[in-house]
Design an enzyme around this catalytic site. Structure first.
Site, short mmCIF file in Angstrom:
data_model
loop_
_atom_site.label_atom_id
_atom_site.label_comp_id
_atom_site.label_asym_id
_atom_site.label_seq_id
_atom_site.Cartn_x
_atom_site.Cartn_y
_atom_site.Cartn_z
N ASP A 1 0.85 -1.17 0.07
CA ASP A 1 0.05 0.09 -0.08
C ASP A 1 0.81 1.19 0.14
O ASP A 1 2.04 1.14 -0.54
CB ASP A 1 -0.87 -0.13 1.29
CG ASP A 1 -2.15 0.71 1.10
OD1 ASP A 1 -2.22 1.98 0.76
OD2 ASP A 1 -3.24 -0.01 0.93
N SER B 1 -11.30 -0.63 -1.50
CA SER B 1 -10.08 -0.75 -0.46
C SER B 1 -10.40 -1.28 0.96
O SER B 1 -9.34 -1.93 1.40
CB SER B 1 -9.56 0.69 -0.46
OG SER B 1 -8.79 1.11 -1.50
N HIS C 1 -3.56 6.17 2.89
CA HIS C 1 -4.35 5.01 2.47
C HIS C 1 -4.02 3.98 3.23
O HIS C 1 -4.68 3.13 3.34
CB HIS C 1 -4.21 4.98 0.85
CG HIS C 1 -5.19 4.10 0.35
ND1 HIS C 1 -4.62 2.87 0.00
CD2 HIS C 1 -6.39 4.06 -0.01
CE1 HIS C 1 -5.63 2.09 -0.34
NE2 HIS C 1 -6.94 2.92 -0.70
#
Length: 386
Positions: A40, A297, A97
């Site tokens: 990620d 996600s 994120h």
């Protein structure tokens, strides 16, 4: 609009957590033979992940992880939580994120509990957000190319047999039609790097389960979830006993998706954007970024955590059955995942419904691996765009 205060989801544990789930979770917490690779945008010291100040918890194996994106700034997989300087950064980058997605696995505070708190995770920083701009043009650096996904997959696979599951909540949509012209002007490109396809193949052949987000920006599954050797994860939003599909338009080719999981209204961890120093928050904090906390996600790490629980629970049987053809571990999991999922109608924006397979963790854990009679999935190199 963000959800109302009492509409956020604070706990991703199964609704009836008695029996097989707590047993599997306790075993996975103790385990040194099943870990998750987290590919990620890097992580940061958020208390939801178990950090005590800047000190990481023992289950996040920082020394085994890596920063492949900007190692000259920091070789560890820690994000500086800052947007890049190019004109597209503010629209395409979400530097926290990785914190958001990892909290869906490791969250352990009352504000948000993930599927598998305290499971061992190896983090890899490969970008500054979920969308890959594949190319080396003036508005994107070569280290942002999709090749870094493949490099991280290979590093994680090198730690096999310990890393048995990899979660990837990012990708590239492939052909964008008219929009592709604008992406190319900005220095981006379509599809995935060929070396990433080879890395997907190598992981599959080693029996590593790659859980990848199917995406929601366009009406089709994005790469690398589009590769048939991965586990592609779509999203739903459960309201009472009804499900809304996420994305609301559905997918043009739903056969590419293996399973769907909760993708909206999650009170996942995050940071206030570009504060100095960075301020950790949750989605329901009034100061947090606007809009609804949603995305495949967040569905994907739930499936990855379920995969790790399943592998740990059936570890000895998997090794006994598939020691010589390890790709069958992936296909055995896919069969168990699909077979244990609950078939539900999910509503689309136009008012119609489509059938989906909704993740059911207790039922999955109760399903032992069965012999695999199917041929291996198509090789990643040779399908799709590059």
């Amino acid at each position: 609009m963000p959800p109302k205060a009492d509409d956020y989801i604070h706990d991703l544990a199964p609704e009836a957590p008695q029996g097989v789930y707590p047993e599997a979770l306790a075993a996975l917490k103790r385990s040194r033979r099943v870990m998750i690779g987290h590919i990620d945008a890097g992580i940061a010291p958020h208390p939801a992940l178990g950090f005590a100040g800047d000190i990481p918890p023992s289950n996040i194996l920082m020394d085994l992880g890596a920063n492949l994106y900007d190692p000259e700034n920091d070789p560890s997989p820690v994000t500086p939580l800052r947007h890049g300087s190019d004109p597209l950064a503010a629209q395409l980058e979400y530097p926290d994120h990785g914190v958001k997605t990892l909290s869906a696995i490791l969250g352990h505070e009352p504000e948000f509990r993930g599927v598998a708190p305290w499971v061992k995770v190896v983090p890899y920083r490969v970008s500054n957000g979920p969308l890959f701009r594949n190319g080396t043009g003036p508005m994107t650096r070569s280290r942002e190319a999709t090749a870094l996904i493949g490099a991280a997959i290979d590093q994680a696979v090198a730690l096999t047999p310990e890393i048995r599951v990899i979660t990837i909540s990012m990708g590239n949509p492939g052909w964008l039609g008219v929009m592709d012209f604008l992406v190319r002007i900005a220095g981006g490109g379509i599809g995935m790097d060929r070396d990433t396809g080879r890395a997907v193949d190598r992981a599959y052949e080693k029996g590593v389960i790659l859980c990848c987000a199917a995406g929601q920006v366009i009406d089709r599954v994005v790469y690398p979830a589009r590769y048939s050797r991965t586990i592609a994860v779509g999203g739903v939003d459960k309201h009472g006993g009804l499900y809304d599909h996420y994305p609301p338009e559905g997918y043009a080719e739903p056969a590419h998706v293996d399973v769907w999981a909760q993708a909206k209204r999650l009170n996942r961890a995050s940071y206030l954007p570009d504060t100095d120093p960075p301020v950790p928050v949750y989605a329901d904090d009034p100061r947090a970024e606007g809009g609804e906390p949603s995305g495949t996600s967040y569905a994907t790490p739930q499936v990855a955590a379920a995969a790790a629980l399943w592998v740990e629970r059936h570890y000895d049987r998997l090794e006994e059955m598939f020691a010589d053809e390890r790709w069958k571990i992936v296909e055995a999991f896919r069969a168990a995942l699909r077979g244990s999922a609950r078939s539900e109608p999910a509503r689309l924006r136009n008012g119609s419904s489509v059938p989906v397979r909704v993740l059911d963790i207790p039922r999955l854990l109760s399903r032992a691996p069965a012999p695999v009679e199917t041929a291996p999935a198509a090789r990643a190199v040779g399908q799709g765009f590059w």
